[in-house]
Design an enzyme around this catalytic site. Structure first.
Site, PDB file in Angstrom:
ATOM      1  N   HIS A 325       0.842  -1.131   0.038  1.00 25.14           N
ATOM      2  CA  HIS A 325      -0.073   0.131   0.101  1.00 25.14           C
ATOM      3  C   HIS A 325       0.861   1.205  -0.112  1.00 25.14           C
ATOM      4  O   HIS A 325       1.700   1.431   1.056  1.00 25.14           O
ATOM      5  CB  HIS A 325      -0.850  -0.056   1.218  1.00 25.14           C
ATOM      6  CG  HIS A 325      -1.859   0.977   1.055  1.00 25.14           C
ATOM      7  ND1 HIS A 325      -1.810   2.194   1.137  1.00 25.14           N
ATOM      8  CD2 HIS A 325      -3.326   0.857   1.026  1.00 25.14           C
ATOM      9  CE1 HIS A 325      -3.060   2.746   1.154  1.00 25.14           C
ATOM     10  NE2 HIS A 325      -3.892   1.919   1.000  1.00 25.14           N
ATOM     11  N   ARG A 345      -6.440  10.530   0.390  1.00 25.14           N
ATOM     12  CA  ARG A 345      -5.992  11.161  -0.824  1.00 25.14           C
ATOM     13  C   ARG A 345      -7.308  11.251  -1.438  1.00 25.14           C
ATOM     14  O   ARG A 345      -7.412  12.296  -2.380  1.00 25.14           O
ATOM     15  CB  ARG A 345      -5.117  10.044  -1.698  1.00 25.14           C
ATOM     16  CG  ARG A 345      -3.548  10.291  -1.419  1.00 25.14           C
ATOM     17  CD  ARG A 345      -2.842   9.018  -2.019  1.00 25.14           C
ATOM     18  NE  ARG A 345      -3.065   7.935  -1.590  1.00 25.14           N
ATOM     19  CZ  ARG A 345      -3.036   6.809  -2.133  1.00 25.14           C
ATOM     20  NH1 ARG A 345      -2.951   6.726  -3.443  1.00 25.14           N
ATOM     21  NH2 ARG A 345      -3.167   5.598  -1.519  1.00 25.14           N
TER      22      ARG A 345
END
Ligand code: FAD
Ligand code: SF4
Ligand code: SF4
Ligand code: FES
Lengths: 549, 258
Positions: A325, A345
């Site tokens: 990740h 994000r």
């Protein structure tokens, strides 16, 4: 070391550069890569392509598959029980055995009841407590194409492209087509998804998605899902044995899987379970710490299910690809590797280098985004160093409140905010430091769209199964996958159990596996499954005496 | 250069150990030589399997914490709690209805709450636990659901409660009732499910499945992206469901750990 508001002075200097560029960056996003650019970056910087990190599997149905050494070690290891183990006393004689009390296992057990099995003739056995799993840790959300602007076909395209077209199309089809049904089931179970005042879900974009279809429950999506599912299973009266991992599957004399050997972690007693059908839902492998990466995974994520399935001859798929990740915490050290949800994000926070400059589109597919972070730190030398010699890039968290209004972080990301606050950092004011962390298994046991493996009587669902995501999974598709395939496997296994009586138990496959190890020239004292990683301190272990007490 | 952390002394299960400062309680227990079986799950503050009781030097109080989320302190004396036993009566969410007395009927013991606030003070998530129990008692399911949302079922509150209340089970039922009966169902979802059930999405998926690898790739490259910017902002505590009504103030936590 001088610390101000959680960060040492050297890091503060870089934060000042982040603050200086912030207003100019608002509303201006780094452009996305083309497919060719993605490919070149993956080849040069993704850990999966790192020279010397892998070796081919030497025997069995997956012979030749290139695996990280840490995983190959598990297959090239001796079983924990001998074929001569006494199987004459059966402790649990059931219709269905579910191995693993995480998301997939709980869903499978519930749907096996819905498909007509008596809950008292089901047994769920799990390594830690019911629900101690990767499922509980999921923060960001679950994908489902349920808005008019979206469609299962659009979802299909996103999944296939995200997996670089290596996915099994029939599995992807099942995934996207069942998705809205799953969300509706959750709605009926009383899961609290984020909704607006008229009941519409609040849906976010995610890495690699072309529509906003991420459903979430604040940033505790997996926790909310797991506690509701567990409550439902309890209310249905499905028996669960905790702290009792499976250490070997059992077959009948025709090679069909017919139950398992469990070990009580506290008393070290073994239990024999005879079952007409068995579902493996043991989750992922983060705690193997491939290439020494830290991980987001829970304590019991040690790839046990892969080993169990391989020993009975099940086919494996895509295990050469592991997901890192992009945003694992890189500072403070106590948080190293813990997940910073992609939703940060999704809500607008940009990744930045030490000079406060953007260097990548914030929502590339995960492998691409992670590779870009690694390149920024390694090749370009533009990462930020921590006092513990880790390197990372900034994630400009305060942008979230600037874009969506003050209070958004606390309301939409309470788990993130709380975690940083506990270690002295206020992410509403300061950026946070991130670096890729070992996150997800991608491949696994090969199954058909009903969770059936290549071995009769054995089903698999959730992170332990492979093929749906091909070589790269997109955010929000694994919460979905454990629901879709947990449900399908539960129903299919219930049918199988009704049609196939249990046979005579055997461990002949263990003897056969030992013979294969021998024939492949593998001499080792290693054993598998691993069950739990060992984090005991070196000083303590140096003086450890293994004496009978 | 990586800096060597100074060693501190902590008491674990009544014995002294020297461990590096800056470790979490969980890491310190392991550093000392324990291999955890109970008392560790997610290792990241989500599962509630690591509740810990401790005392500090020069302080009469008992403190509670999650071992994976708390740093060691010099002179701390700690023990891990394996779990808090829980037995609840089964219910069928499909047949119960959310009445003012539903929570009280299922958990009559909440009537015994003496409002001592011990639960709130001991919650490692910083939740207003007493408030959600009081809301449950008043039959305010919505408030109980929203205030208890971040509960990780660690059971610390229940281990300390003089009225033996199973707080996390009460919160769970409140949230399920709220999610199922009080929040409106998503309108688009029902339509899409109906379309799937009548086979309306089949043809489009069949088409995609039949494409060659190159055709599929070009369909993927030609995808249009949804514009995100112009949306009305959904994060408003008054307009959206499942948003914190009384945002808990974490200022204390920031100051303590800073
Ligand atoms: C921090 C984090 C965040 C994530 N965020 C998201 C997200 O936002 N969206 C998304 O879609 N996905 C997310 N994921 C991925 C997703 O949560 C998992 O892939 C998914 O929940 C896996 O479900 P599972 O049931 O297959 O495995 P798990 O939920 O991990 O359950 C496996 C269970 O099996 C047990 N077990 C293991 N070995 C044995 C054995 N030998 N015998 C008996 N039991 C055993 C384990 O103890 C565990 O309880 C996230 C994952 C992590 C770690
Ligand atoms: S600890 Fe128990 S009695 Fe005290 S306030 Fe909380 S619920 Fe009420
Ligand atoms: S409310 Fe109770 S069970 Fe829930 S997190 Fe707080 S202390 Fe733990
Ligand atoms: S181990 Fe899960 S909360 Fe601490």
């Amino acid at each position: 070391m001088e610390i101000s508001d959680g960060y040492p002075a050297a890091m503060r200097q870089s934060i000042a550069r982040v603050e200086a560029t912030r207003s100019a960056r608002l509303g201006r996003t780094f452009p996305a890569m083309s497919l060719d650019e993605r490919k070149a970056l993956l080849l040069s910087h993704h850990p999966d392509y790192k020279a010397g990190a892998k070796r081919p599997l030497l025997f069995g149905s997956g012979q030749g598959m290139a695996l990280n050494h840490e995983l190959a070690d598990l297959f090239e290891a001796r079983p924990l029980v001998r074929a001569s183990l006494d199987l004459s006393k059966i402790d649990h004689d059931v219709d269905l055995l579910v191995i693993g009390g995480g998301g997939a296992g709980t869903v499978a057990a519930i749907w096996a009841v819905k498909a007509g099995l008596d809950p008292r003739k089901i047994l769920v056995t799990t390594k830690l407590r019911h629900g101690d799993s990767n499922s509980t840790m999921a923060q960001g959300g679950i994908q489902a194409a349920d808005r008019p602007e979206d469609s299962p076909a659009q979802h299909f395209l996103d999944v296939m492209g995200g997996g670089h077209f290596t996915n099994q199309p029939e599995l992807v089809r099942a995934l996207v087509q069942d998705a809205p049904l799953i969300i509706q089931w959750h709605e009926h179970l009383g899961m609290m998804y984020d909704k607006d005042a008229s009941g519409h879900f609040i849906e976010h974009p995610g890495g690699g998605t072309s529509r906003n279809r991420m459903h979430s429950a604040r940033d505790y999506t997996g926790l909310e899902m797991m506690r509701v599912l567990r409550d439902e299973a309890r209310n249905l009266g499905i028996p669960v044995i905790e702290f009792s991992p499976v250490i070997e599957l059992l077959c009948d004399d025709e090679g069909r899987v017919s139950g398992a050997v469990l070990i009580n972690l506290e008393t070290r007693h073994y239990h024999i379970v005879r079952a007409k059908a068995t579902i493996i839902t043991t989750g992922g492998l983060g705690r193997l710490h491939m290439q020494q990466y830290p991980t987001t995974n829970h304590y019991g994520a040690t790839a046990d299910g892969l080993v169990l399935a391989y020993r009975v001859g099940a086919r494996l798929i895509d295990l050469d690809a592991v997901q890192y990740h992009p945003t694992g915490a890189a500072f403070p050290a106590q948080m190293a590797g813990l997940l910073i949800t992609e939703k940060v994000r999704g809500l607008g926070a940009q990744p930045l280098n030490c000079d406060g400059e953007q260097f990548v589109f914030p929502l590339e597919p995960r492998d691409v985004e992670a590779s870009a972070f690694i390149r920024e730190c390694a090749e370009r030398g533009k990462g930020i160093k921590t006092p513990q010699d880790m390197c990372g890039v900034w994630l400009d968290a305060p942008m979230v409140d600037l874009i969506h209004g003050p209070g958004t972080i606390r309301e939409a990301l309470p788990a993130m905010f709380r975690m940083y606050a506990r270690f002295g950092i206020d992410m509403t004011r300061d950026p946070i430091l991130v670096f890729p962390t070992l996150h997800y298994q991608n491949g696994g046991i090969a199954t058909d769209e009903h969770g059936a493996t290549s071995v009769p009587g054995l089903y698999a669902a959730g992170e332990v199964m492979g093929g749906v995501h091909g070589k790269n999974r997109l955010m929000g598709n694994s919460l979905l996958d454990f629901n879709v395939f947990g449900r399908r496997a539960g129903m299919a296994a219930a049918t199988y159990a009704r049609e196939h009586p249990a046979g005579k138990l055997s461990l002949a496959h263990v003897a056969a596996y030992e013979a294969m190890l021998h024939d492949a020239g593998i001499k080792t004292t290693r054993t598998a499954p691993r069950i739990l990683p060992d984090y005991r301190g070196k000083e303590a272990l140096d003086r450890y005496l293994d004496i009978p007490l | 250069m990586s800096e060597q952390a100074p060693l501190i002394t902590m008491q674990l299960m009544g014995k002294n150990y020297r461990v590096p400062a800056g470790l979490t309680l969980m890491a310190a227990i392991e550093y000392a030589g324990y291999k955890l079986v109970r008392g560790a799950g997610c290792r990241g503050g989500f599962c509630g399997s690591c509740p810990t009781l401790y005392r500090r030097e020069g302080n009469h109080r008992i403190f509670t914490a999650l071992a994976c989320q708390t740093l060691v302190e010099d002179g701390m004396c700690l023990v891990q709690m394996p779990f808090v036993p829980l037995i609840t009566r089964p219910y069928d969410l499909y047949t119960i209805t959310p009445q003012a007395n539903t929570l009280l009927q299922h958990f009559p013991e909440i009537a015994g709450c003496v409002a001592c606030n011990t639960c709130t003070r001991s919650c490692p998530q910083g939740l207003p636990v007493m408030d959600y129990i009081q809301a449950s008692l008043r039959g305010d399911i919505e408030r109980a659901a929203l205030l208890s949302f971040d509960c990780i079922s660690c059971g610390i509150c229940s281990s300390r409660c003089p009225a033996d209340i199973k707080h996390y089970a009460v919160g769970l039922l409140a949230r399920r009732l709220y999610g199922k009966y009080i929040t409106p169902n998503a309108p688009d979802l029902a339509e899409r499910v109906a379309a799937i059930e009548t086979g309306d999405v089949t043809a489009e998926l069949d088409t995609l499945m039949a494409l060659s690898a190159t055709e599929l790739r070009s369909r993927y490259e030609q995808r249009t992206f949804e514009v995100v910017a112009e949306q009305e902002d959904p994060y408003s505590a008054t307009r959206s469901y499942n948003s914190a009504m009384d945002p808990v103030d974490y200022q204390d936590e920031l100051e303590v750990s800073g």
